[in-house]
Design a protein around this motif. Sequence first.
Motif, short mmCIF file in Angstrom:
data_model
loop_
_atom_site.label_atom_id
_atom_site.label_comp_id
_atom_site.label_asym_id
_atom_site.label_seq_id
_atom_site.Cartn_x
_atom_site.Cartn_y
_atom_site.Cartn_z
N UNK A 52 28.77 36.63 34.02
CA UNK A 52 29.85 36.71 33.03
C UNK A 52 30.19 35.33 32.50
N UNK A 53 30.17 34.33 33.38
CA UNK A 53 30.49 32.97 32.96
C UNK A 53 29.42 32.41 32.02
N UNK A 54 28.18 32.81 32.23
CA UNK A 54 27.12 32.37 31.32
C UNK A 54 27.36 32.90 29.91
N UNK A 55 27.88 34.12 29.82
CA UNK A 55 28.13 34.72 28.51
C UNK A 55 29.42 34.21 27.88
N UNK A 56 30.33 33.73 28.72
CA UNK A 56 31.63 33.25 28.22
C UNK A 56 31.93 31.89 28.83
N UNK A 57 31.34 30.83 28.31
CA UNK A 57 31.64 29.49 28.82
C UNK A 57 33.15 29.23 28.71
N UNK A 58 33.71 28.66 29.75
CA UNK A 58 35.16 28.47 29.77
C UNK A 58 35.89 29.69 30.27
N UNK A 59 35.16 30.56 30.98
CA UNK A 59 35.76 31.78 31.51
C UNK A 59 36.96 31.47 32.40
N UNK A 60 36.84 30.40 33.16
CA UNK A 60 37.92 30.04 34.08
C UNK A 60 38.72 28.85 33.53
N UNK A 61 40.02 29.01 33.46
CA UNK A 61 40.89 27.90 33.12
C UNK A 61 41.19 27.70 31.65
N UNK A 62 40.43 28.32 30.75
CA UNK A 62 40.66 28.08 29.33
C UNK A 62 41.80 28.92 28.76
N UNK A 63 42.09 30.06 29.41
CA UNK A 63 43.11 30.96 28.90
C UNK A 63 42.60 31.92 27.84
N UNK A 64 41.34 31.75 27.44
CA UNK A 64 40.78 32.63 26.41
C UNK A 64 40.29 33.95 26.98
N UNK A 65 39.86 33.92 28.24
CA UNK A 65 39.16 35.07 28.79
C UNK A 65 39.88 35.62 30.02
N UNK A 66 39.52 36.87 30.32
CA UNK A 66 39.99 37.50 31.55
C UNK A 66 38.82 38.26 32.16
N UNK A 67 38.57 38.02 33.44
CA UNK A 67 37.47 38.68 34.15
C UNK A 67 38.02 39.93 34.83
N UNK A 68 37.37 41.07 34.57
CA UNK A 68 37.87 42.36 35.04
C UNK A 68 36.77 43.09 35.80
N UNK A 69 37.13 43.67 36.95
CA UNK A 69 36.21 44.52 37.70
C UNK A 69 36.60 45.97 37.47
N UNK A 70 35.70 46.75 36.89
CA UNK A 70 36.00 48.15 36.61
C UNK A 70 34.71 48.94 36.52
N UNK A 71 34.72 50.11 37.12
CA UNK A 71 33.57 51.02 37.08
C UNK A 71 32.30 50.34 37.60
N UNK A 72 32.45 49.64 38.73
CA UNK A 72 31.31 49.03 39.42
C UNK A 72 30.60 47.96 38.58
N UNK A 73 31.34 47.28 37.74
CA UNK A 73 30.73 46.21 36.93
C UNK A 73 31.80 45.20 36.55
N UNK A 74 31.35 43.95 36.31
CA UNK A 74 32.25 42.91 35.83
C UNK A 74 32.30 42.96 34.31
N UNK A 75 33.49 42.80 33.78
CA UNK A 75 33.69 42.83 32.34
C UNK A 75 34.51 41.62 31.92
N UNK A 76 34.34 41.20 30.67
CA UNK A 76 35.07 40.05 30.15
C UNK A 76 35.86 40.48 28.93
N UNK A 77 37.14 40.15 28.92
CA UNK A 77 37.99 40.39 27.76
C UNK A 77 38.38 39.05 27.16
N UNK A 78 38.42 38.98 25.85
CA UNK A 78 38.71 37.73 25.15
C UNK A 78 39.97 37.89 24.30
N UNK A 79 40.78 36.84 24.30
CA UNK A 79 41.98 36.82 23.46
C UNK A 79 41.70 36.01 22.19
#
Length: 231
Positions: A52-79
């Motif tokens: 997920x971090x490869x697809x969303x650089x800055x996943x941690x700490x930037x405030x742009x993204x949120x990492x979500x675990x749902x339905x047996x998979x990791x998902x990324x939401x962007x603001x």
Amino acid sequence: MTAFPLAANLGAARAGNCPVARTEDEATNLAGGPVFLAMEEFAETFATPAAAEDAAPGLYGSGLYELIWRDDAWRVAMRYWRPAPPAPVARTAEAAAKKPLGRARTPEEARKLLGHPAELAHEVLPNLYSDHKQINRRHGALVKNGLAHIVEREGKFAVELTFWRPMHPPGVAAPLAPMERTELAERVAAPLKGPTPQAELDVGLFERIAPENPDVVLVTEEGDGRFRGSD
């Protein structure tokens, strides 16, 4: 404070070549009209947080993204800031929710409807609701497109509405829009009519009309009654 991209959709926001804004006011100025902070999930899912971090650089700490675990998979939401559809134009929030003069995306469009300079306002409607379902039944479309937000008031929920209103100095009432002046003139010209014909005014405080004869007035405290118009 995080600077969020301003884009029409998630794909444009992910591309990384769009303008950014830290506040709603900044984003509104850039867009030339109302905006809202959207949060949208990527279409793809990820097996690990690292993927997920490869697809969303800055996943941690930037405030742009949120990492979500749902339905047996990791998902990324962007603001990101997304331009809202045309906002209602009215003098008050209640009028904007019920019967706006029209809709506009820019101050210029709103000014044409109002006949006066306009400003983008955010006001909370007076009605309170016990849960979000009640709000969504009545204002779901406005909430979904970002023109309304659910806020807490007095232990319940209310709707904060975004709309264009006349701009005027504090303490001075805004002039009526052309459409409002026309409606007011029609109301003034229309004759006043009650829901039922006006009753005659010769019935006393302790009297009532006899049900079997409307020409007879009955005294409710004493007496056998009198005919209408009798002494």
